[in-house]
Design an enzyme around this catalytic site. Structure first.
Site, PDB file in Angstrom:
ATOM      1  N   SER A 148      -4.654  -1.454  19.848  1.00  0.00           N
ATOM      2  CA  SER A 148      -4.847  -1.975  18.492  1.00  0.00           C
ATOM      3  C   SER A 148      -4.110  -1.107  17.477  1.00  0.00           C
ATOM      4  O   SER A 148      -2.900  -0.947  17.580  1.00  0.00           O
ATOM      5  CB  SER A 148      -6.345  -2.088  18.197  1.00  0.00           C
ATOM      6  OG  SER A 148      -6.584  -2.932  17.104  1.00  0.00           O
ATOM      7  N   ASP A 278      -7.743 -13.088  22.764  1.00  0.00           N
ATOM      8  CA  ASP A 278      -7.829 -12.174  21.614  1.00  0.00           C
ATOM      9  C   ASP A 278      -7.916 -12.978  20.318  1.00  0.00           C
ATOM     10  O   ASP A 278      -7.013 -13.738  19.990  1.00  0.00           O
ATOM     11  CB  ASP A 278      -6.592 -11.268  21.589  1.00  0.00           C
ATOM     12  CG  ASP A 278      -6.737 -10.085  20.636  1.00  0.00           C
ATOM     13  OD1 ASP A 278      -7.449 -10.217  19.622  1.00  0.00           O
ATOM     14  OD2 ASP A 278      -6.125  -9.041  20.898  1.00  0.00           O
ATOM     15  N   HIS A 306     -10.016  -9.025  22.409  1.00  0.00           N
ATOM     16  CA  HIS A 306      -9.279  -7.907  21.815  1.00  0.00           C
ATOM     17  C   HIS A 306      -9.706  -6.564  22.404  1.00  0.00           C
ATOM     18  O   HIS A 306      -8.899  -5.645  22.517  1.00  0.00           O
ATOM     19  CB  HIS A 306      -9.499  -7.905  20.296  1.00  0.00           C
ATOM     20  CG  HIS A 306      -8.690  -6.872  19.579  1.00  0.00           C
ATOM     21  ND1 HIS A 306      -7.307  -6.899  19.553  1.00  0.00           N
ATOM     22  CD2 HIS A 306      -9.067  -5.767  18.863  1.00  0.00           C
ATOM     23  CE1 HIS A 306      -6.867  -5.870  18.841  1.00  0.00           C
ATOM     24  NE2 HIS A 306      -7.908  -5.164  18.423  1.00  0.00           N
TER      25      HIS A 306
END
EC number: 3.1.1.23
Length: 337
Positions: A148, A278, A306
């Site tokens: 991320s 995601d 995610h």
């Protein structure tokens, strides 16, 4: 039954009752303390040691296992509002002969938080480079892993400091420019437009909001007890103002697309891991990266959102190990040619 035997059971029962009652009290009254104990326990079980290192007056906190050897060291960068311990579920499945380093990102957990610090992606990349230099981790090129926000930082780092990095793994990285916004990004833009920064979905302040965030970030529907949700919130609330400041910085014009702007400068072998479901960062980003990075391998995970590291830790570890083995073997073959 003999009275002594009865007394023995009473004493044994009382002895057992004390830790049980302590656990129940912690669970009900101090769930955040229980969460901290949980991480301490797992670090200890997995052999991860916590250390601190300083660059001038700036402190970095990190955990590590093993020593540098003939295989590349692995540096792992966590995501927004997380901490070094988020990698423990993956570390569990990584070989113990690898040198692992998990660092708290700037302003997170045990790493210095300063109102003067540059929290942009470029600023974070510079801080991570300082950390690398402090540990002399770049004495030999290392394998860099990020997820991320940490994936965005890792990708830009590989572009800025190519000689430091032997190979790269980006797990659903931020920082890409999509042709169309998904629902999550649309909602964020609406919040930015209304200046309602208190309602950012990734910064929960109640157990209900924490539950919503977990549902947003994961495809697997974890059944988390209310007390644990409360504990997770209690741990985060003191830091929420910082998280808001950081969030606004990384979605600013300066940082928002920094990985996109630098992905063609990434020259090292790269692995992309992304959950197909995601909802935060669209999986089509994997294809974007694959088209821009020459030596790139893409792994898309079914039934995964995610939070790849949390949902599929064993699979993530295996993919990293297999990728490292393929890159390492290729390098050895080149030396033999």
């Amino acid at each position: 039954m003999d009275l002594d035997v009865v007394n023995m059971f009473v004493i044994a029962g009382g002895t057992l009752a004390i830790p049980i009652l302590a656990f129940v009290a912690s669970f009900l009254l101090w769930p955040s303390a229980l969460i901290r104990i949980y991480y301490w326990y797992w670090r200890r079980t997995l052999g991860m040691q916590v250390r601190y290192v300083h660059h001038e007056d700036y402190q970095f906190c990190y955990s590590f296992r093993g020593r540098p050897g003939h295989k590349p060291s692995i540096l792992m960068l966590h995501g927004f509002s997380a901490h070094k311990d988020m990698w423990l579920s993956v570390v569990k499945f990584l070989p113990k002969n690898l040198h692992l380093v998990c660092v708290d990102m700037p302003g997170h957990e045990g790493t210095t938080r300063s109102s003067l610090d540059d929290l942009s992606i470029d600023g974070q990349v510079k801080r991570i480079h300082q950390f690398v230099e402090c540990l002399k981790l770049n004495k030999k090129p290392f394998h860099l892993v990020g997820t991320s926000m940490g994936g965005q930082v890792a990708g830009v780092y590989a572009a800025y400091y190519p000689s430091d990095v032997s190979s790269l793994c980006l797990v659903c990285p931020a920082g890409l420019q999509y042709s169309t916004d998904n629902q999550f990004v649309q909602r964020l833009k609406e919040l930015q437009g209304s200046a309602a920064v208190e309602k950012i979905p990734l910064i929960p302040s109640t157990p209900e909001e924490m539950s919503e965030m977990l549902q947003l970030c994961s495809y697997v529907r974890f059944k988390v007890p209310q007390q644990i949700l409360q504990g997770l919130v209690d741990v985060r609330i003191p830091h929420n103002n910082f998280y808001r400041k950081l969030f606004l910085e990384i979605v600013s014009e300066k940082s928002r697309y920094s990985l996109h702007q630098n992905m063609d400068k990434i020259k090292v072998p790269t692995q992309i891991i992304w959950g197909k479901q995601d909802q935060v960062l669209d999986v089509s980003g994997a294809d974007m990266l694959a088209k821009s990075i020459a030596n790139c391998q893409v792994e898309l995970l079914e039934n995964c959102g995610h939070s790849v590291v949390m949902e599929r830790p064993r699979k993530t570890a295996k993919l990293i190990i297999d990728f490292l083995a393929s890159v390492h073997n290729t390098d050895n073959n080149k030396k033999l040619d």
